[in-house]
Design a protein around this motif. Sequence first.
Motif, short mmCIF file in Angstrom:
data_model
loop_
_atom_site.label_atom_id
_atom_site.label_comp_id
_atom_site.label_asym_id
_atom_site.label_seq_id
_atom_site.Cartn_x
_atom_site.Cartn_y
_atom_site.Cartn_z
N VAL A 68 -40.69 4.52 30.75
CA VAL A 68 -39.73 5.08 29.80
C VAL A 68 -38.47 4.22 29.75
O VAL A 68 -37.93 3.95 28.67
CB VAL A 68 -39.38 6.53 30.18
N PHE A 69 -38.00 3.77 30.91
CA PHE A 69 -36.77 2.97 30.95
C PHE A 69 -36.91 1.69 30.14
O PHE A 69 -36.06 1.37 29.29
CB PHE A 69 -36.42 2.64 32.40
N TYR A 70 -37.97 0.93 30.39
CA TYR A 70 -38.12 -0.34 29.70
C TYR A 70 -38.27 -0.15 28.19
O TYR A 70 -37.72 -0.92 27.40
CB TYR A 70 -39.31 -1.12 30.25
N ARG A 71 -38.94 0.90 27.80
CA ARG A 71 -39.11 1.12 26.36
C ARG A 71 -37.84 1.65 25.71
O ARG A 71 -37.60 1.41 24.53
CB ARG A 71 -40.32 2.02 26.12
N SER A 72 -37.02 2.33 26.48
CA SER A 72 -35.71 2.73 25.96
C SER A 72 -34.87 1.50 25.62
O SER A 72 -34.12 1.50 24.64
CB SER A 72 -34.96 3.59 26.98
N LEU A 73 -35.01 0.44 26.41
CA LEU A 73 -34.28 -0.79 26.14
C LEU A 73 -34.84 -1.53 24.92
O LEU A 73 -34.18 -2.41 24.38
CB LEU A 73 -34.34 -1.72 27.36
N CYS A 74 -36.05 -1.14 24.52
CA CYS A 74 -36.65 -1.74 23.33
C CYS A 74 -36.55 -0.79 22.13
O CYS A 74 -37.25 -0.96 21.12
CB CYS A 74 -38.12 -2.07 23.59
N VAL A 75 -35.70 0.21 22.22
CA VAL A 75 -35.40 1.17 21.15
C VAL A 75 -36.61 2.03 20.78
O VAL A 75 -36.85 2.32 19.62
CB VAL A 75 -34.82 0.46 19.90
N TYR A 76 -37.37 2.43 21.79
CA TYR A 76 -38.32 3.52 21.59
C TYR A 76 -37.52 4.82 21.71
O TYR A 76 -36.62 4.93 22.55
CB TYR A 76 -39.40 3.51 22.67
N VAL A 77 -37.86 5.80 20.91
CA VAL A 77 -37.10 7.05 20.87
C VAL A 77 -37.98 8.20 21.34
O VAL A 77 -39.10 8.38 20.86
CB VAL A 77 -36.58 7.35 19.45
N GLU A 85 -31.18 4.81 21.71
CA GLU A 85 -30.12 4.37 22.60
C GLU A 85 -29.85 2.88 22.34
O GLU A 85 -30.73 2.15 21.89
CB GLU A 85 -30.54 4.60 24.06
N THR A 86 -28.64 2.44 22.59
CA THR A 86 -28.32 1.04 22.38
C THR A 86 -28.06 0.37 23.72
O THR A 86 -27.58 1.00 24.67
CB THR A 86 -27.08 0.87 21.48
N VAL A 87 -28.38 -0.89 23.80
CA VAL A 87 -28.39 -1.62 25.05
C VAL A 87 -27.14 -2.48 25.18
O VAL A 87 -26.70 -3.10 24.20
CB VAL A 87 -29.67 -2.49 25.14
N VAL A 88 -26.59 -2.53 26.37
CA VAL A 88 -25.38 -3.31 26.62
C VAL A 88 -25.63 -4.78 26.30
O VAL A 88 -26.60 -5.37 26.76
CB VAL A 88 -24.94 -3.15 28.09
N GLY A 89 -24.78 -5.36 25.49
CA GLY A 89 -24.79 -6.79 25.27
C GLY A 89 -25.71 -7.30 24.19
O GLY A 89 -25.32 -8.11 23.36
#
Length: 215
Positions: A68-77, A85-89
Amino acid sequence: MPRRMPRFDLGLLAQAQSAIAIARAGELSRLRGTLEIKREWGDARLEALYELAFLRVFAAWEQCLESVFYRSLCVYVSTAASVPETVVGVGRYPNVAAAEHAALAGGQYLLWHAPGKVIARCQRFIRTGPRVQENVLNSNLTRLEQLASTRHRIVHDQSDARKKFNLATLAIAGRTYPASRPGKFLRSYDTSSVPQRRWLDVTISELTALANQLV
């Protein structure tokens, strides 16, 4: 358009059902087996079976958190969120491999059993948005730390692991267990539930319910 989070909770649920079935098979073997089979399934071996069952499910829980974490960083909802969610940087990572590479930061692996570490990781990488994973873990932090202590006691025999496990069972079940054995705890009953359920069933059900909130 944001992609929907895969149903990683279903993989955890399958492991949970399998683990409970393993423990049940051991109990049935002792209850209905021949005298020789019953002798083979003493308390210590049944308790070890419960520890194995819990450990398999907790490993699946860790895998669910990681996925779940890695896909959140790839804008899975997730279904619990209306916006990504948006990723820092960087805004987002193009794929899971890129997200994992960034999170590892040159290391070989990350730890997922300790909820506080996962929350800190979410805060470090996710700038804005629903923060689904962080919020679910924060809302259940105490219980997850207790379950992590149970997991840690199964795989470690240090005095610190025993101490933290004893504190966990005091909070969960109101007592400690001989030799600080997790199997004794997991095989015992939650006497507050109606009908009474073994703590293995109770704790596994809690993890599967939380996984469902993540996706």
